[in-house]
Every structure is written in C-alpha cells, then in structure tokens.
Design a protein around this motif. Structure first.
Motif, PDB file in Angstrom:
ATOM      1  N   HIS A   1       0.689  -1.505  -0.291  1.00 38.61           N
ATOM      2  CA  HIS A   1      -0.103  -0.090   0.111  1.00 38.61           C
ATOM      3  C   HIS A   1       1.195   0.866  -0.204  1.00 38.61           C
ATOM      4  O   HIS A   1       0.357   2.556  -0.374  1.00 38.61           O
ATOM      5  CB  HIS A   1      -0.735  -0.159   1.672  1.00 38.61           C
ATOM      6  N   TYR A   2       1.719   0.921   1.159  1.00 39.97           N
ATOM      7  CA  TYR A   2       2.737   2.452   0.927  1.00 39.97           C
ATOM      8  C   TYR A   2       4.099   2.098   0.028  1.00 39.97           C
ATOM      9  O   TYR A   2       5.135   2.532   0.177  1.00 39.97           O
ATOM     10  CB  TYR A   2       3.434   2.557   1.639  1.00 39.97           C
TER      11      TYR A   2
ATOM     12  N   THR B   1      -8.645   5.870  -5.356  1.00 41.08           N
ATOM     13  CA  THR B   1      -7.552   6.263  -5.144  1.00 41.08           C
ATOM     14  C   THR B   1      -7.602   4.447  -4.412  1.00 41.08           C
ATOM     15  O   THR B   1      -8.843   3.787  -3.669  1.00 41.08           O
ATOM     16  CB  THR B   1      -6.886   6.476  -4.394  1.00 41.08           C
TER      17      THR B   1
ATOM     18  N   THR C   1      -6.369   4.186  -1.442  1.00 36.92           N
ATOM     19  CA  THR C   1      -6.205   3.969   0.052  1.00 36.92           C
ATOM     20  C   THR C   1      -7.300   4.349   0.799  1.00 36.92           C
ATOM     21  O   THR C   1      -7.356   2.855   2.397  1.00 36.92           O
ATOM     22  CB  THR C   1      -5.747   5.639   0.501  1.00 36.92           C
TER      23      THR C   1
ATOM     24  N   SER D   1      -0.714   3.355  -2.836  1.00 36.26           N
ATOM     25  CA  SER D   1      -1.999   3.919  -2.697  1.00 36.26           C
ATOM     26  C   SER D   1      -2.950   5.059  -3.423  1.00 36.26           C
ATOM     27  O   SER D   1      -3.808   6.066  -2.906  1.00 36.26           O
ATOM     28  CB  SER D   1      -2.386   3.958  -1.382  1.00 36.26           C
ATOM     29  N   GLU D   2      -1.742   5.878  -3.671  1.00 38.69           N
ATOM     30  CA  GLU D   2      -2.212   7.549  -4.103  1.00 38.69           C
ATOM     31  C   GLU D   2      -2.273   7.582  -5.644  1.00 38.69           C
ATOM     32  O   GLU D   2      -2.420   8.438  -6.377  1.00 38.69           O
ATOM     33  CB  GLU D   2      -1.035   8.236  -3.746  1.00 38.69           C
TER      34      GLU D   2
END
Length: 732
Positions: A338-339, A616, A618, A362-363
C-alpha cells in the motif's frame, strides 16, 4: 466478373518491387548491402528462443516480425502443421532468406504505418523473388505499397470479428466457402483501385482485404488467419504452405514436458531456485516442473500476499501448493504494498516526471504506474526474504517465473519482439526483472507457451483439474481491477463523441436526419449496417452515454486508452442482448475515442455522467468493496456449474455513479459501479465477451448482477460487451 473483382491501376514502372526500401528503425543492427541500397539487420537472426536448429532436410518458413501482438501465434499455428519456423526481424534481406533456404516467407502485422515517418525497414526485393510470400495486416499493406498501391486512413476503424467475402477460386481459399468469419483490426486501409499486377481475392463490403499476384505466389490478407477469431485460419495456412509454397510437413515438435525439463536441467544445474508462486496455473505448472529437477533443499517457493488478492485467496493458494508436496513460504506484505513507491529509471518509456520517485501505490492513479510499482515491490520483498530471512543473495539464486508469451508481447519485451507496442506492463516483465534477466538470473520455461498450451502441460503433469482450469488472475491482483481517478476524463473530441453515440443509439429518430454528423455516420456504414441500425433503434429504446473514464485496449497491434460507452434500455424483462452486442461492434468503429462498450442493468439511464467518484487504493472500503463484489460474482458463477464455460471473469470497480441529476463539479460522488466481464478465449491473445443466453445462461448473469447490486455503495452493475480487440481482457 465476380463481385470480388475490382478495378486495377494500369501497370507502371513504380509498381514493380525491384528495390530495397529503407526505414528509420532498427535494433542491434549491422548494415547489409542489397542491390544499390543498404539496410539494417540484426546480428543474430532467430528471435523466437527455440534454442535448436532443424536438420538440413527439414523445410523452413521465415516469419518476418513487424511488431505484431500475434507474431508468436503465427509461429505456433505453422508449427502445429508440422512445419519449422524462425521469427526474424522484418528488415532481414532477401539474400539471407535465400542463403538459409527458406521455402516461404510470412510477414506479420504490426502497430506502425507503411507510410509517413518511422516506416519500418524491409527489403522490397522479397516481393520480386521466387519465394512465396504471405503478408498479414501490415504485411498485406506492404505488398500493396510495393506494387504501387495506395494506403490511407478511412473514416472508421475495424476491430473485431467480421464476416468477409473471399474468392473461392483463389488457391489461398481452397476448400472454403465465400463468407468467412475473420478478425480485422486496423485503421489504415488499401484504397481502390489496386495495382494491375494484383488481384482482389477478399473484400469486406467495398473494402479490399485480400490481394494476390498468383503467378508470382505473392499473397496478402488484411485480416489475421492466425487467431481463433478467424474460424478457418488453419485451412488458409495449410493452403499457402502445402499447395502454394509446396512446403513439406516434415518437422515434429518434441514432447513439451521433456523439452521443459531439459531446459530447466541445462540452465539450473546445481543452483538454488526461487519461484514466486501466485497460485495460478502458470506458476503451479512451473512448480510441478521444478519439483522434478530441483532438490527440495534447493527450491524456495514463495507466495506473497500483496493485499489485493481475492477474498481468502492466499490461504487457498498455500493449501493447493502444499498438496503438491511443496514447502511454501507465505508472507503477508499488504501494508508494504500500500505504501510502496518505485524509483523511476531515466529512460522509463521516455516519460518526463517531476520526481524520480513515484507516489505511493495507494495514491497512484495511472494504471501503468500501478503495475510497475507492484512488479518492482514483489521483487524487492522477495529479495528481502532471501537476504534477511534465508541469508541468501539475489545474485546467488535463479528466479523462476511462469511468464507466458502473451505477457512478453503485451509488455513489449525484446524477447518477444523488437517492434511491438507496449499494451500493459506485466508484473513479471518490469525493468527490475529485465535487469535480472540480462544478468542471466531468470529462467522462464513457459515463455514460448500460450495459456491453453500450459493447461495441456499441466494435465500431462498430472495436476488436479481444478488447479489447471482455475481462471487466470493478474499478478497485481485486484489493484488493476479498480479504476482509479482523481478527475473526469474527457478526450479532445468528447462532445462530438457524445453526439455520435446518441446518433448511433437512436439512428432512426427523424430528429437527426438533417444533421451533418448523422450523414457522416451513415457514410461510414455499410448498407447492411444501416438497415440493422434503423430496425434496431425503431424496435428498442436504447440510451448511450460516454463515461468520463478510460480503459486500456489493443487496436491494430497498438495500445489504446480510451473512453467507455454505457448502453441502457427499459427492457429489463427482455434484454436485447444480440442487438447490444452488435452495437458494441459498431460503436468503436465509428467513435474513434471509444474502445469499450458495456450494458448497464436497470432502467434506461437518463442523466449524463459528467463527474466521477474520486478513487484511489487508499480508502479501506475501496479494496474491501472490490473483494466483496468479486467474491459474490465468482460464487454465483461457480454454484451455477458454468465456471468452465468461460475462460475468465474479471470483476471491475469503476468510479462512476449513475442516476444523479447534477451538473455541480463540486458534487462529491460516493458510489462506484461494478462491471462483469465473462470472457471466452483459448490463447488469451484474442477473445470475445460471453453472450447471455448463448454462452452463459441468462438467469446466471442476471443473478450475478442482482447479487452484486445489493452490496452497499454500488450504483449500478454493468456487463462488458467488448471483444478483444478492441478491448483487452482486463480494463487496466
């Protein structure tokens, strides 16, 4: 004169193919003199990776690669006829072909144009030689150009399965009936009249799609005989090879299992092997092969959960692989993915970035960037497991991947072609993987296989049928089945496309009859298509809406990234599926900014869809929502007993909320819509959407839609009607 006959140009000096034509593109090239010209060719000609040469008494066919998505499919179809092939660069000179004693030449399709800047290098003397030639798509247009013909863009594209008329008297169409189902995918077309030396042997209404100089054994087809969507393609190849070129079918392919095991033994020796196992049929077959040649203490099977797997998928994968006697290392790195970011290479597709570091996954909005981040993160985390847990270095280990030929072709890998367009980056062919491959640290025993061949090999290896026929699932997982967006997308000709779509869907409405655009649409249609549209739009009230999102497609061997059209009706009790599927064929041909068409269940859509739900990866609810709707749809399919009726069923979450009466750009859309894509294909290079009532029971499709629609936050459920091409199997 038959209806296939066409007017020809008068013979002229420029229509004789007697000189080499040189373009601007080459790779790993050396210069070769051809007559008075100099052209480029590669130092090592074969690029199909077969690793062995035939004996001198085996007849050989050369496939000249112009960057086709289907080049390896041509190779496969010919080898299935027991004829040996080499895939060579398009610029290979005639002198080399004669020296190597090729009995025939086939020129593939490709994404380039035969005119204008960037024309590919080729030796035009091939068309004036004694060697029989069959040009396909791009090769067909080369044949016409070299003989002095004209090629130009027309007002419509052709992408999809189409019925053409062939000349039954032509040797190329021996044993075939006049009407043939074929795949056409092209924007440029041969313009009549054709050169005097060429005879028209196939037409799509008034469009020339087949040419021949029968005396010199030179043939060209705009359509693709190599793919499944051309129903009698094997017969066309047989006619060309055995009757026209007089090639002998004296080549036999080795048993694929033995060939793969020999490849692994030769390349692995006593090294440690890391297999990244997704649980799909490709990596599972690799695991079964490796277990036969690699000792258990030298085989590391690693399954990484990236957080975008299907609901409870990872546990099922580990259980199935363990049943094969494999020790599986399972790591859940959901949060790390995710990051995750990636460092962008300076040469990354020529793109200009503000930062060398990507945003976090995630972005990230761009589908290619998502795929690249996920692919590189897989490799970084695999390296982490090796180095920190197993105390090994990546350079001490061979990475084994279940990479297939379509993966390499769609990623534009140099292994597959030096001229192919990138359609989408596969997680097993990122820049990171390519660097390892260049260092000789990657082994890919299935890289010349298509999906149906892998399944046959899996059955031969004795794998359970449920593993072998498990539907394919993308390496990046559901991350590429969520269409992310931060703002509505509107192409430059969006307003015109909106009106064109309305005209098509209400073609018989007198309100359009004085419109210039209506006349433009009419001019781009065949008489039969006009009759269909007039009848269909009188009988059915169909609404067409251009959605402000984009989807990846493949058109004319190149990547497209275009709008999606949504069709709707008020006939929920009697959905006119055949009419909708026919519209889905016509719309991308006329609306150049649309490459995918879907049907929206429910009442006819009234309000325009101007804005999107910002999306997104996120928010927690986005990932859980796609997992939930995917699980529901897949369960309904499985319970119905129809799982094996289709090849795959992607379920896609799109950032679109329907039925909202607002023109306020500040309106915060909150809902998503869900797309079902039941898809039928053998090799996954081409395919078609499953037709409810024919390929799948309609009640199963309706139940899937109704069940998914009950999930909170779902605006509407749609059904993808698009063939491949123009739409890819996946939406991203």
């Amino acid at each position: 004169m038959s209806f296939l006959s066409g007017k020809s140009r008068s013979s002229s000096a420029t229509s004789t193919p007697n000189a080499a034509v040189v373009g601007s593109r080459s790779s790993d090239a050396v210069e070769v003199n051809v007559g008075s010209k100099t052209i480029a060719t590669t130092t090592t000609l074969p690029v199909n990776g077969n690793g062995f040469l035939p004996s001198d008494n085996v007849d050989k066919v050369a496939i000249l690669d112009a960057g086709s998505q289907y080049g390896k499919v041509i190779d496969r179809r010919i080898r299935e006829l027991n004829v040996y092939t080499d895939i060579l660069p398009l610029e290979t000179p005639l002198s080399v072909l004669l020296e190597k004693k090729y009995k025939a030449v086939i020129i593939s399709g490709g994404p380039s144009s035969v005119y204008g800047e960037g024309v590919l290098s080729f030796d035009a003397q091939i068309f004036n030689s004694p060697v029989p030639v069959l040009g396909i798509c791009y090769g067909f247009q080369l044949l016409n150009k070299v003989y002095g013909g004209t090629i130009a863009k027309t007002s419509r594209r052709n992408d999809g399965q189409t019925e053409v008329a062939v000349d039954e008297s032509s040797p190329l169409f021996k044993k075939l009936k006049t009407q043939q189902q074929v795949l056409l995918t092209h924007g440029d077309s041969v313009i009549a009249p054709v050169p005097a030396e060429l005879k028209v042997i196939a037409k799509y209404h008034e469009l020339v799609v087949g040419l021949a100089n029968e005396k010199n054994k030179k043939y060209g087809l705009q359509f693709h005989p190599e793919v499944d969507l051309t129903t009698n393609g094997a017969q066309i190849f047989s006619n060309f090879l055995f009757d026209i070129a007089e090639v002998k079918p004296n080549f036999r392919m080795n048993e694929r299992e033995k060939e793969c095991l020999h490849f692994l033994k030769t390349n692995i020796k006593n090294k440690t092997v890391l297999l990244l196992a997704s649980g799909g049929v490709d990596s599972t077959v690799c695991a079964a092969l490796l277990s036969k040649v690699v000792p258990k203490d030298k085989l590391i099977v690693l399954h990484i959960d990236n957080g975008f797997m299907r609901k409870n998928e990872s546990q099922e994968v580990v259980k199935n692989l363990s049943k094969l006697g494999l020790n599986v290392i399972h790591r859940n790195y959901s949060e790390r993915f995710h990051y995750a970011r990636r460092r962008r290479p300076e040469e990354d597709d020529g793109a200009e970035y503000v930062s060398v570091m990507s945003p976090t996954l995630s972005e990230t909005i761009d589908p290619e960037e998502k795929r690249k981040i996920i692919g590189d993160t897989f490799m970084e985390l695999a390296n982490h497991v090796l180095k920190d847990e197993l105390k090994l270095d990546m350079t001490d280990v061979l990475l084994c991947q279940g990479t297939l030929r379509p993966d390499l072709i769609e990623s534009a890998s140099k292994i597959a072609s030096h001229k192919a367009d990138a359609i989408k980056t596969h997680h097993n062919d990122t820049n990171f993987v390519r660097l390892l491959r260049d260092k000789g640290l990657v082994i890919e025993p299935l890289k010349d296989f298509h999906k149906d061949e892998v399944r046959k090999l899996g059955m031969d290896l004795g794998l359970p049928e449920e593993m072998v026929y498990r539907h394919p699932f993308p390496g990046p997982g559901l991350a590429v089945r969520v269409i992310c967006a931060s703002e509505p997308y509107k192409a430059r000709d969006y307003d015109r496309t909106v009106i064109l779509l309305r005209i098509i869907c209400s073609f018989s409405d007198p309100v359009w009859h004085l419109s210039v655009l209506h006349e433009s649409v009419k001019q781009s249609l065949t008489p039969e298509e006009i009759t269909f549209l007039e009848a269909a739009t009188r009988e059915h009230k169909i609404a067409g809406h251009v959605l402000p999102i984009r989807s990846v497609g493949v058109q004319g061997d190149g990547r497209s990234f275009k709008h999606v059209a949504a069709l709707s009706t008020d006939e929920s009790s009697r959905i006119p599926w055949l009419v909708l599927f026919r519209l889905a064929e016509l719309i991308p041909r006329i609306c150049q900014s649309i490459s995918r068409v879907a049907y929206a269940f429910g009442p006819r859509i009234i309000y325009e869809v101007e804005f999107i739900t910002e999306t997104t990866l996120t928010p927690f609810h986005v990932v859980t929502k796609i997992q939930e709707v995917d699980a529901i749809a897949q369960q309904v399919l499985w319970d119905s007993g129809c799982y094996r009726k289709i090849a795959q069923m992607p379920v896609i979450l799109i950032p679109v909320e329907f039925d909202v009466d607002t023109v306020d750009p500040q309106y915060p859309g909150r809902k998503h819509s869900v797309v079902l894509r039941p898809f039928i294909s053998n090799d996954f290079m081409t395919g078609k959407a499953a037709i409810p009532g024919q390929d799948l029971p309609e009640e199963v499709v309706i139940k899937m839609a109704q069940s998914v629609a009950e999930v909170g936050g779902v605006s509407r459920v749609l059904y993808d009607l698009t063939c491949k091409p123009p739409g890819t199997t996946e939406w991203e």
